[in-house]
Structures are given as C-alpha cells and as structure tokens.
Design a protein around this motif. Structure first.
Motif, short mmCIF file in Angstrom:
data_model
loop_
_atom_site.label_atom_id
_atom_site.label_comp_id
_atom_site.label_asym_id
_atom_site.label_seq_id
_atom_site.Cartn_x
_atom_site.Cartn_y
_atom_site.Cartn_z
N VAL A 89 -24.80 -6.14 16.85
CA VAL A 89 -23.78 -7.16 16.59
C VAL A 89 -24.10 -7.95 15.31
O VAL A 89 -23.28 -8.02 14.38
CB VAL A 89 -23.65 -8.12 17.79
N PHE A 90 -25.29 -8.52 15.27
CA PHE A 90 -25.61 -9.40 14.16
C PHE A 90 -25.93 -8.62 12.88
O PHE A 90 -25.76 -9.15 11.78
CB PHE A 90 -26.78 -10.31 14.54
N GLY A 91 -26.38 -7.37 13.02
CA GLY A 91 -26.56 -6.53 11.85
C GLY A 91 -25.23 -6.21 11.19
O GLY A 91 -25.11 -6.21 9.95
N VAL A 123 -29.81 -1.43 11.08
CA VAL A 123 -28.36 -1.54 11.27
C VAL A 123 -27.69 -1.96 9.97
O VAL A 123 -26.68 -1.38 9.56
CB VAL A 123 -28.03 -2.54 12.40
N VAL A 124 -28.25 -2.95 9.30
CA VAL A 124 -27.64 -3.46 8.06
C VAL A 124 -27.57 -2.36 7.00
O VAL A 124 -26.52 -2.16 6.37
CB VAL A 124 -28.43 -4.67 7.53
N ARG A 125 -28.65 -1.64 6.81
CA ARG A 125 -28.70 -0.65 5.73
C ARG A 125 -27.92 0.62 6.04
O ARG A 125 -27.60 1.37 5.11
CB ARG A 125 -30.16 -0.29 5.42
N THR A 126 -27.59 0.88 7.30
CA THR A 126 -26.73 2.02 7.60
C THR A 126 -25.24 1.66 7.55
O THR A 126 -24.41 2.50 7.22
CB THR A 126 -27.06 2.59 9.00
N PRO A 170 -22.03 4.93 11.61
CA PRO A 170 -23.22 4.23 11.11
C PRO A 170 -23.78 3.21 12.09
O PRO A 170 -25.00 2.99 12.13
CB PRO A 170 -22.72 3.54 9.83
N LEU A 171 -22.92 2.59 12.90
CA LEU A 171 -23.43 1.66 13.92
C LEU A 171 -24.28 2.39 14.96
O LEU A 171 -25.34 1.89 15.37
CB LEU A 171 -22.26 0.95 14.60
N LEU A 172 -23.82 3.57 15.36
CA LEU A 172 -24.61 4.35 16.31
C LEU A 172 -25.94 4.78 15.70
O LEU A 172 -26.98 4.78 16.37
CB LEU A 172 -23.81 5.59 16.75
N THR A 173 -25.90 5.15 14.42
CA THR A 173 -27.14 5.54 13.74
C THR A 173 -28.11 4.37 13.66
O THR A 173 -29.30 4.52 13.97
CB THR A 173 -26.84 6.05 12.33
#
Length: 278
Positions: free
Chosen positions: A77-79, A156-159, A197-200
């Motif tokens: 969520v926060f990422g 999370v942020v970088r994906t 990307p969120l799943l990754t």
C-alpha cells in the motif's frame, strides 16, 4: 556467399551467451542449492521430519511468515503511494526522497537493526512515547514487522515506479473529463496496469522478509516460541555444529520462497492475459 547467409552480429551468438549464462547460473545458484539438498540427506526421513516439525522450529516459521506477510502487505500500500508521489508530483526535496528509498539496499542490515532498536526501544525516541500507551514495539513481533517494512519498501517502489512513469495521463484526464470519479478512474484505468509490478514487489518483499536476519535479530529479542525467527534458529544450529538440522530448516524456507515466487508468477501471467483479452 557466407556473408549473405549469416548476418553480422555485434554481440556474441546464442551458443556462447547461453554457455556463459548456464555456467554462471550453475556456479552461483544451482550448485549451492544442490549442496543444501545433499547435506539434508544425511538425516533419515524420520529425523528430517522431527527436525522441521519441532515446536520451536514451527514457531520460528510462523513468526517469519506472519511478520513477512504483514510487512509485505503494508509495503504494497505505502510503496504504491510513495511511488505515485515521486512520479506524479513535483516538490522541493523530491530527488532526496527518491534517493532515500534505496537506503535500505545500501545500509548494512545490522546497522539498520541497531538503529531501529535504538529508536523503538523502551528508552528510544519513539518507543518512550508508545510505551506509556501500552504499545510495545521492540522485542515483539510488531518490532520484527517494522524492521521488515524498512528493508522491503524499496522492492515495491522500484518495481511500480517505472510502470507509472510509462503510463500516459491522457486516458486519466479523459476519464475525469467524462465525469468519472477519481477512484473509479484509478480502479478501472490505472490499477490494471499496476497489478503485475505490485505482485512482483510484494513477492520480492515477502521473500526477502522470510530470509532476513541482520535487521531483525536486534529488535526481535530472540525469545524462543515468541519472537525467534527461522534464520536465527539456523544460525543457532550452525553454532551448535548441527549442520544437517540447520540445512533441513533452511530447505523448508527455500521451498516456501520458491512456492511463493511460483504462485506470484502464475498470478502475473493470469493478470497479463486478462489485460490482453480486455
């Protein structure tokens, strides 16, 4: 004639690159994993089962899995929110914040663990405020979750960040112009492209959390059956020269991580097929 049949290539051909890839993968990944499995075979089937089903071992698995799952969900969520702010808005200090996202990658995990324990301990800046309220962070599963959130948010942020940068804003603006609410615009237009990307990012943060040691060992308190994580138990077995039992515990963690990544890949392919068919 030979030049007509064969195209000139700047990069090496398929066979050479495949050979280097297989050799590198074998030396770095496959051979160490094979050694782990072979070492475990020194235990009989009953000894292996007794080792991995021991109450202390099962409790360490539970602590590692639940805290890793909680941290990965928070980072999901926060990422996403952090990546959204960094991509969609301009503000003073943006580059500094963008650089700080990668700090958990560069910072030694032991340093991160000591810093978090100092901050969230009973006498720390944050811990001294939360303690009178009945909220104890350090030396509890909550403290482990905080440490895993710290080391997992960059995944999370970088994906998500590159995908957000590639998304065109024209469709969003058109949707808002046609009267769609912002939440509906986000859910129908933006979110489908962000699911892979969120799943990754979630899978990477979860898998990293399961095997994390340095940033957790200080803030967890290491109490058996309560706050002892599986990687710490592996280190304990190694210090006691129980190498076969240590590899048995590690093998279970390896299988957990592999199954998790496999499920995430299946979900990614399913979501990609839905997007293409939509």
């Amino acid at each position: 004639m030979a030049t007509l049949r064969k195209k000139d290539r700047v990069l090496p051909g398929f066979r050479l690159t495949l050979g280097f890839s297989v050799t590198y993968l074998s030396l770095i990944v496959l051979i160490p994993l094979a050694a782990l499995v072979i070492k475990t075979t020194e235990l009989s089937l009953s000894e292996f089962w007794d080792t991995i089903t021991n109450a202390r071992v099962v409790a360490s698995y539970r602590v590692s899995l639940l805290t890793s799952l909680a941290a990965a969900l928070v980072n999901l969520v926060f990422g996403l929110l952090l990546a959204w702010v960094l991509v969609r808005y301009k503000f003073p200090g943006k580059k500094i914040i963008d650089g700080l996202v990668d700090l958990p990658f560069a910072l030694p995990t032991a340093v991160a663990g000591i810093a978090l324990t100092t901050i969230y301990g009973p006498n720390g800046w944050v811990g001294s405020v939360l303690e009178p309220l009945g909220i104890k962070v350090a030396y509890t599963p909550l403290g482990i979750t905080v440490a895993l959130i710290f080391i997992g948010v960059p995944f999370v942020v970088r994906t998500v960040q590159p995908v957000l940068q590639d998304l065109e804003s024209d469709m969003e603006e058109a949707s808002v112009t046609l009267g769609a609410y912002r939440w509906r615009t986000f859910r129908k237009i933006i979110l489908p492209d962000l699911i892979p990307p969120l799943l990754t990012g979630f899978a990477l943060a979860f898998a990293r959390g399961i095997g994390e040691y340095g940033s957790v060992v200080f803030i967890s308190g290491n109490m058996p059956l309560k706050t002892e994580i599986a990687p710490l138990l592996i280190i304990t077995k190694l210090e006691q020269y129980e190498y076969s039992q240590a590899t048995a515990i590690a093998l279970v963690l390896l299988i957990m991580s592999f199954v998790l990544l496999l499920l995430i890949n299946i979900l990614q392919r399913w979501s990609n097929r839905r997007l293409k068919s939509a």
